[in-house]
Design a protein around this motif. Sequence first.
Motif, short mmCIF file in Angstrom:
data_model
loop_
_atom_site.label_atom_id
_atom_site.label_comp_id
_atom_site.label_asym_id
_atom_site.label_seq_id
_atom_site.Cartn_x
_atom_site.Cartn_y
_atom_site.Cartn_z
N MET A 124 -3.46 -5.64 2.66
CA MET A 124 -2.69 -6.19 3.77
C MET A 124 -1.39 -5.44 3.92
SD MET A 124 -3.13 -10.23 3.54
CE MET A 124 -4.77 -10.91 3.54
N ASP A 152 -7.98 -1.44 5.09
CA ASP A 152 -7.70 -2.14 3.84
C ASP A 152 -8.29 -3.55 3.78
OD1 ASP A 152 -6.24 0.07 3.13
OD2 ASP A 152 -4.44 -1.05 2.57
N ASP A 153 -8.58 -3.95 2.58
CA ASP A 153 -8.96 -5.30 2.16
C ASP A 153 -10.47 -5.54 2.12
OD1 ASP A 153 -6.26 -5.79 1.96
OD2 ASP A 153 -6.12 -6.85 3.86
N HIS A 156 -9.23 -1.90 -4.41
CA HIS A 156 -7.99 -2.50 -3.89
C HIS A 156 -7.64 -3.75 -4.69
CE1 HIS A 156 -4.96 -2.86 -0.82
NE2 HIS A 156 -5.49 -3.89 -0.20
N HIS A 210 -5.60 -8.96 -5.06
CA HIS A 210 -4.54 -8.51 -4.17
C HIS A 210 -3.16 -9.00 -4.62
CE1 HIS A 210 -2.78 -7.27 -0.29
NE2 HIS A 210 -3.88 -6.60 -0.09
ZN LIG Z 1 -4.39 -5.07 1.26
#
Ligand SMILES: [Zn+2]
Length: 361
Positions: free
Chosen positions: A1, A109-110, A247, A251
Amino acid sequence: MLPTPSVPPMKHRLKLLLRRWLSVVCHALGLRGLFRGSRHGVPVIMFHNVGYPKETDYLPGHMKVSERKLRRLLRLVRRAGYRTLTVGQMVEAFERGEQPQDAVVLTFDDGYRDNHDVLLPLLEEAEATATIFVQTGPMKGHLNWLHHYFWVLHHMGPVRVAEMLAEHVERPHVRRDLRSLPADPVKAEYELKRLLKYEIVPEERDRLLEQIFVEAGGDERALAESVYLGPDECRALDAKGIEIGAHTVNHLILSTVDATKQRLEIEGSLRDLESWLGHSVKSFAYPYGRVWDYDDDTLEILKDLGFQSAITAMPGTNDASTPRLELRRLAMCEDSSMAEVMCELDGVFGWFARRGVDLRV
Ligand SMILES: [Zn+2]
């Protein structure tokens, strides 16, 4: 994020206005091509969600880009003679001593499900590639605190969320700040996110947000399944030549936890992805991605685990001299104008940054 902006909102907004004005002028007058010859390094662009599937309604607009806009970008990129590389391919080119002047790297991303359902057909249509950095916790039904936060924010607004948090938060100064958020909703949201990221004890924050999420009727497992990629989608993307990078599992802001926890987060996501894909994973993206969101322990762990590269969310482009574990990226979303994107790719903002005017975001 995306990281929380590191500059005050007003200053940030002025910078965005100036950047937009400059890019419109350069784009409309055909000046941006003049900068291309002195383009310095490979730009890596950071996106998150693609398209607007209903289940991602609660996620903020700055994480989204529409299908239409991304298709247009891919067309313009191709028309301008750029080729797309994965992060891994870019780093391999650097290792071979190459400086790919005609390359652009797209990253997402994510690990959102729309990256499979919406992005993959777009990339195939444009004969383009990308790197997707996948957080693996959601595939086991765990959402990180930001999802709980965005979801409750979407349903209740910042003031109500802050009130509920203030009833339970232990630190008196945080309780006071939560009860005196700015009246402006944008500023209130900015301040609330800052408090959650850096002022509240992480374990307390996670517990309280999850509690508010559940009390408001949130269903974590259902939400995780509907929003994130599963192993099958990861394999399908991998089979099409899209690079899957790690990743972390949950998070976390890595710099806020000890080295043991950091290793569990990083190695956990690496092993999950390797078992799903059946081959090694060499690229990593830091959650949040600002320099204060990771530390020396993080770099050591990444080296020890054999990662070939790690990418931040710090602005800039990349060349053979950029530290492989601190690659740079440029954030884009639906609000970024196409003129801005193309100016980034042609090196307009890099040219100004080298002369002391930093308009990169
Ligand atoms: Zn992220």
